[in-house]
Design an enzyme around this catalytic site. Structure first.
Site, short mmCIF file in Angstrom:
data_model
loop_
_atom_site.label_atom_id
_atom_site.label_comp_id
_atom_site.label_asym_id
_atom_site.label_seq_id
_atom_site.Cartn_x
_atom_site.Cartn_y
_atom_site.Cartn_z
N HIS A 6 14.07 -41.57 7.14
CA HIS A 6 14.40 -42.16 5.86
C HIS A 6 14.85 -41.11 4.85
O HIS A 6 14.70 -39.92 5.08
CB HIS A 6 13.22 -42.96 5.28
CG HIS A 6 12.03 -42.13 4.91
ND1 HIS A 6 10.97 -41.95 5.74
CD2 HIS A 6 11.74 -41.42 3.78
CE1 HIS A 6 10.06 -41.19 5.16
NE2 HIS A 6 10.51 -40.85 3.96
N ARG A 10 13.46 -40.37 -6.21
CA ARG A 10 12.48 -40.70 -7.24
C ARG A 10 13.10 -41.65 -8.26
O ARG A 10 14.26 -41.51 -8.61
CB ARG A 10 12.00 -39.43 -7.93
CG ARG A 10 11.32 -38.49 -6.97
CD ARG A 10 10.73 -37.29 -7.67
NE ARG A 10 10.26 -36.30 -6.72
CZ ARG A 10 9.16 -36.37 -5.99
NH1 ARG A 10 8.38 -37.43 -6.10
NH2 ARG A 10 8.82 -35.41 -5.17
N GLU A 57 13.22 -44.79 0.90
CA GLU A 57 11.94 -44.73 0.21
C GLU A 57 12.20 -44.42 -1.26
O GLU A 57 12.80 -43.40 -1.58
CB GLU A 57 11.05 -43.65 0.81
CG GLU A 57 9.76 -43.41 0.06
CD GLU A 57 9.01 -42.19 0.59
OE1 GLU A 57 8.29 -41.57 -0.22
OE2 GLU A 57 9.14 -41.87 1.78
N ASN A 61 6.45 -42.13 -9.64
CA ASN A 61 5.27 -41.37 -10.05
C ASN A 61 4.73 -41.97 -11.34
O ASN A 61 5.48 -42.19 -12.29
CB ASN A 61 5.61 -39.90 -10.24
CG ASN A 61 5.88 -39.23 -8.91
OD1 ASN A 61 4.99 -39.10 -8.09
ND2 ASN A 61 7.12 -38.85 -8.67
N HIS A 75 25.42 -38.21 -2.66
CA HIS A 75 25.37 -39.66 -2.75
C HIS A 75 24.72 -40.23 -1.50
O HIS A 75 24.56 -39.55 -0.50
CB HIS A 75 26.76 -40.26 -2.94
CG HIS A 75 27.69 -40.00 -1.79
ND1 HIS A 75 28.51 -38.91 -1.73
CD2 HIS A 75 27.92 -40.68 -0.63
CE1 HIS A 75 29.21 -38.93 -0.60
NE2 HIS A 75 28.86 -40.01 0.08
N GLU A 124 27.80 -44.59 -2.68
CA GLU A 124 29.13 -44.88 -2.18
C GLU A 124 29.09 -46.18 -1.40
O GLU A 124 28.30 -46.32 -0.47
CB GLU A 124 29.62 -43.76 -1.27
CG GLU A 124 30.99 -44.01 -0.68
CD GLU A 124 31.45 -42.92 0.26
OE1 GLU A 124 32.63 -42.93 0.63
OE2 GLU A 124 30.61 -42.07 0.66
#
Length: 131
Positions: A6, A10, A57, A61, A75, A124
């Site tokens: 993966h 963030r 993912e 936080n 990208h 993209e």
């Protein structure tokens, strides 16, 4: 033998990010809280697309920090069946406009277009059908 699992980025607003990636065709798979020393530190949101499970993912936080994307990030590329339809849906549902109108890098190549997610990551979009 190595296997790609993966990519993680963030995020600052889980609801906006989830809606954006679902509009691109990702499926929310699950979330996972990260607890350290009894405190909720982060929540990871996993997304699947096509036959690929949990390939994205998104990490939130909970301490309110902000992020700078930096100059090394390029990208994420996502294949779509209908580029014009995907762009119309992103504009209608999320107010997201493309960086510039769809174009082809090479004559006869796939049409592509770049958009930015709610945290300003470049995405993209590559049209995967032939015209």
């Amino acid at each position: 033998m190595a296997t790609f699992l993966h990519t993680m980025v963030r995020i600052t607003d889980p609801e906006r990010s989830r809606a954006f990636y679902e509009a691109l065709g990702f499926r929310f798979s699950r979330d996972m809280d990260i607890v350290r020393d009894g405190e909720l530190e982060a929540t990871n949101y996993f997304f699947s697309i096509g036959d690929s499970e949990n390939v994205l993912e998104l990490t939130y936080n909970h301490d309110g920090r902000t992020y700078e994307i930096g100059t090394a990030y390029g990208h994420i590329a996502v294949g779509v069946d209908d580029l014009d339809g995907a762009l119309a849906r992103l504009q209608r549902e999320h107010g997201i406009e493309p960086e510039r109108p769809p174009y082809r890098v090479t004559e006869g190549g796939s049409r592509i277009c770049f958009v930015r997610d709610p945290d300003d990551y470049r995405i993209e979009l590559i049209e995967r059908r032939s015209h």
